[in-house]
Design a protein around this motif. Structure first.
Motif, PDB file in Angstrom:
ATOM      1  N   GLN A   1      22.717-116.687   7.950  1.00 11.36           N
ATOM      2  CA  GLN A   1      23.920-117.484   8.204  1.00 11.36           C
ATOM      3  C   GLN A   1      24.727-117.729   6.930  1.00 11.36           C
ATOM      4  O   GLN A   1      25.271-118.805   6.716  1.00 11.36           O
TER       5      GLN A   1
ATOM      6  N   ASN B   1      39.521-112.452  11.567  1.00  5.10           N
ATOM      7  CA  ASN B   1      38.726-113.448  12.260  1.00  5.10           C
ATOM      8  C   ASN B   1      39.423-114.808  12.209  1.00  5.10           C
ATOM      9  O   ASN B   1      40.276-115.111  13.036  1.00  5.10           O
ATOM     10  N   THR B   2      39.121-115.576  11.167  1.00  7.51           N
ATOM     11  CA  THR B   2      39.644-116.944  11.073  1.00  7.51           C
ATOM     12  C   THR B   2      41.167-117.011  11.157  1.00  7.51           C
ATOM     13  O   THR B   2      41.725-117.813  11.913  1.00  7.51           O
TER      14      THR B   2
ATOM     15  N   ASP C   1      32.914-114.579  15.933  1.00  5.46           N
ATOM     16  CA  ASP C   1      31.590-115.180  15.728  1.00  5.46           C
ATOM     17  C   ASP C   1      31.390-116.187  16.840  1.00  5.46           C
ATOM     18  O   ASP C   1      32.036-117.237  16.862  1.00  5.46           O
TER      19      ASP C   1
ATOM     20  N   LYS D   1      29.091-118.685  19.397  1.00  2.00           N
ATOM     21  CA  LYS D   1      27.885-119.525  19.436  1.00  2.00           C
ATOM     22  C   LYS D   1      27.839-120.238  20.781  1.00  2.00           C
ATOM     23  O   LYS D   1      28.858-120.731  21.272  1.00  2.00           O
TER      24      LYS D   1
ATOM     25  N   PHE E   1      33.675-119.347  16.449  1.00  2.00           N
ATOM     26  CA  PHE E   1      33.579-120.115  15.204  1.00  2.00           C
ATOM     27  C   PHE E   1      34.399-119.451  14.100  1.00  2.00           C
ATOM     28  O   PHE E   1      34.643-118.248  14.136  1.00  2.00           O
TER      29      PHE E   1
ATOM     30  N   GLY F   1      31.402-119.011  10.237  1.00  2.00           N
ATOM     31  CA  GLY F   1      30.480-119.707  11.119  1.00  2.00           C
ATOM     32  C   GLY F   1      30.296-121.175  10.789  1.00  2.00           C
ATOM     33  O   GLY F   1      29.412-121.836  11.333  1.00  2.00           O
ATOM     34  N   ARG F   2      31.139-121.701   9.906  1.00  2.00           N
ATOM     35  CA  ARG F   2      30.942-123.089   9.470  1.00  2.00           C
ATOM     36  C   ARG F   2      31.496-124.093  10.471  1.00  2.00           C
ATOM     37  O   ARG F   2      30.991-125.189  10.590  1.00  2.00           O
TER      38      ARG F   2
ATOM     39  N   SER G   1      33.613-124.815  14.466  1.00  3.82           N
ATOM     40  CA  SER G   1      34.093-124.277  15.738  1.00  3.82           C
ATOM     41  C   SER G   1      35.612-124.314  15.774  1.00  3.82           C
ATOM     42  O   SER G   1      36.234-125.226  15.254  1.00  3.82           O
TER      43      SER G   1
ATOM     44  N   THR H   1      29.854-110.991  17.120  1.00  5.49           N
ATOM     45  CA  THR H   1      28.593-111.411  16.493  1.00  5.49           C
ATOM     46  C   THR H   1      28.049-112.653  17.193  1.00  5.49           C
ATOM     47  O   THR H   1      28.769-113.655  17.332  1.00  5.49           O
TER      48      THR H   1
ATOM     49  N   MET I   1      26.127-115.746  16.799  1.00  8.80           N
ATOM     50  CA  MET I   1      25.613-116.593  15.727  1.00  8.80           C
ATOM     51  C   MET I   1      24.220-117.111  16.042  1.00  8.80           C
ATOM     52  O   MET I   1      23.436-117.402  15.147  1.00  8.80           O
TER      53      MET I   1
ATOM     54  N   ASP J   1      22.086-114.033  15.006  1.00  7.89           N
ATOM     55  CA  ASP J   1      22.275-113.439  13.686  1.00  7.89           C
ATOM     56  C   ASP J   1      21.151-113.832  12.732  1.00  7.89           C
ATOM     57  O   ASP J   1      20.854-115.017  12.561  1.00  7.89           O
TER      58      ASP J   1
END
Lengths: 254, 206
Positions: free
Chosen positions: A23, A104-105, A131, A133, A142, A146-147, A149, A172, A174, A177
């Motif tokens: 992670q 992504n973000t 990512d 979850k 996320f 992954g930090r 949501s 992915t 999470m 992973d």
């Protein structure tokens, strides 16, 4: 005539060196990206992904140089990403030698970015990384490695992202992973059934049968893994021979 | 012999240059009518949008020199969008004309299949071609596209299928083109490039 299912090693880098951890924590050095790229190219990888998991602006020139060094070793497609927030950053990654870029973000914060990238480079060059979850009965997308949501439902986001121009999804789990407990089949199958673009499944790969499951039950078009390949826990050739023996179409020759 | 790569902004040119460097041939980028006219071997690489490619070639004055080179017997290899550009038009940009060297229109692949057609696929060779000499019938090639030519008449040498059969490779005299990316297709792709260079009298290997 069927598309081969793809096996994709992934190089998580700090911009310069391949790192690994669980992670994104407890990172440790796992080698030179160009050397690993050369090995995977030789051993029959169908594609390579190289990510800048630090994705800080200071490191960007270093990461672009890493892309150049990796691309020089490959006769297969290369996808690169990490921190891409606009068309110019995307162009820099493609000019350095990547064929596709991941976002992504920044796309979750400003979904129109996908449309802008697709208009500039074509959908085939735009990979939406999600990512996901498990939260209750569904999955959330996320951000920031992954930090946190985004609050978005991962399935809805996958559908919106492809409608906005992403030509592929890198999904992915999470929850899986780094656990080596197999791919998240329900997550993969749910999103594969809802989007019309190819889907790369990631997170949790351990044994050859995990790959068989993610192709047959998860309906993934490609499967990605990192440390099991870096550590030579799993050979690419052996994995592909196993899948071939089970009737999964894979590319066996160089 | 130097290989001239037609340069326009949205190409996969560096990848093709790297692949050719591995064949020990010299390359140069050709972005002016004069450099195209002087070329002895041409490659038209391609990634991006049909309309954007045709407009860039037009604004740089490269359309006529490319047509003249092909007409004059200069060996040319079109790659991906570079294959599509040889046709009269494309559904991707109906308002823009193609090079119009081959008749017909490039069409969108059917939405019944996952798009883009992305990944490694087999070919079905329908007639012998210099491009595929020494290559196994089971070889895989890397594709990444959503549009394709469904018909190239007598020029088609290999077909692929994704929802619908489409032209994967064509050959007509000194004109060659492939819908897949030989520069991204491992050993088999390198062999296709070597075969083209061999035909063009520019090969050092293969």
């Amino acid at each position: 005539m069927t598309l081969a299912r793809r096996i994709i090693p992934c190089l998580d880098t700090d911009g310069e060196r391949v790192v690994k951890g669980v992670q994104f924590f407890n990172l440790r050095d796992a080698g030179d990206p160009a050397a690993l790229a050369a090995r995977y190219n030789r051993e029959g990888a169908d594609e390579l992904v190289v990510l800048d998991i630090a994705a800080s602006r200071d490191h960007r020139p270093t990461f672009l140089e890493t892309i150049r060094r990796v691309a020089a070793e490959l006769a297969i497609p290369l996808t690169a990403g990490g921190g891409v927030g606009n068309v110019d950053e995307g162009r820099a990654i493609l000019r350095a030698g990547a064929d596709k870029l991941t976002v992504n973000t920044a796309a979750l914060r400003r979904p129109k970015l996908l449309t802008e990238l697709a208009a500039e480079f074509g959908s085939q060059a735009v990979v939406l990384a999600i990512d996901a979850k498990r939260v209750g009965e569904s999955w959330e997308a996320f951000v920031r490695g992954g930090r946190e949501s985004s609050g978005r439902d991962a399935v809805d986001w996958a559908i919106e992202g492809t409608e906005r121009g992403a030509g592929e999804i890198l999904l992915t789990s999470m929850d899986r992973d780094g656990t080596r407990s197999g791919f998240d089949i329900p997550l993969t199958a749910t999103i594969a059934g809802r989007v019309t673009v190819p889907l790369i499944a990631s997170g949790g790969a351990d044994s050859p049968s995990d790959f068989l499951d993610v192709f047959e039950k998860g309906r993934a078009d490609a499967a990605l893994a990192a440390s099991i390949f870096h550590d030579a826990v799993q050979g690419l050739r052996e994995l592909k021979c196993f899948l071939h023996s089970k009737g999964v179409p894979v590319r066996l020759s160089g | 012999m130097k290989i001239s790569l037609v340069e326009y902004d949205a190409g996969n040119l560096p990848s093709v240059e790297r692949a050719l460097a591995k064949q020990d041939v010299e390359t140069e980028r050709a972005a002016t009518p004069e450099s195209i006219a002087a070329a002895r071997v041409l490659i038209l690489p391609g990634v991006g949008h049909f309309g954007q490619l045709m407009r860039t070639l037009g604004s740089r004055g490269l359309l006529a020199p490319i047509r003249q080179a092909i007409g004059g017997g200069v060996p040319l290899l079109g790659i991906c969008l570079g294959l599509q550009a040889l046709f009269a038009s494309s559904a991707e940009a109906p308002e823009d004309r193609g090079l119009d060297i081959l008749p017909g229109t490039v069409t969108a692949l059917p939405v019944t299949a996952k798009l883009p057609h992305m990944g490694w696929n087999h070919l079905r060779q329908i007639r012998p071609s210099a491009l595929f000499e020494g290559i196994s019938a089971n070889a895989y090639f890397y594709f990444a596209h959503s549009y394709a030519a469904l018909d190239a008449g007598e020029s088609a040498v290999a077909m692929c299928e994704h929802g619908v059969p489409f032209v994967a490779a064509l050959e007509r005299g000194n004109l060659f083109a492939v819908q897949f990316h030989p520069e991204k297709s491992g050993d088999a792709g390198a062999r296709v490039l070597a075969n083209f260079l061999g035909y063009a009298g520019a090969g050092n290997r293969g």
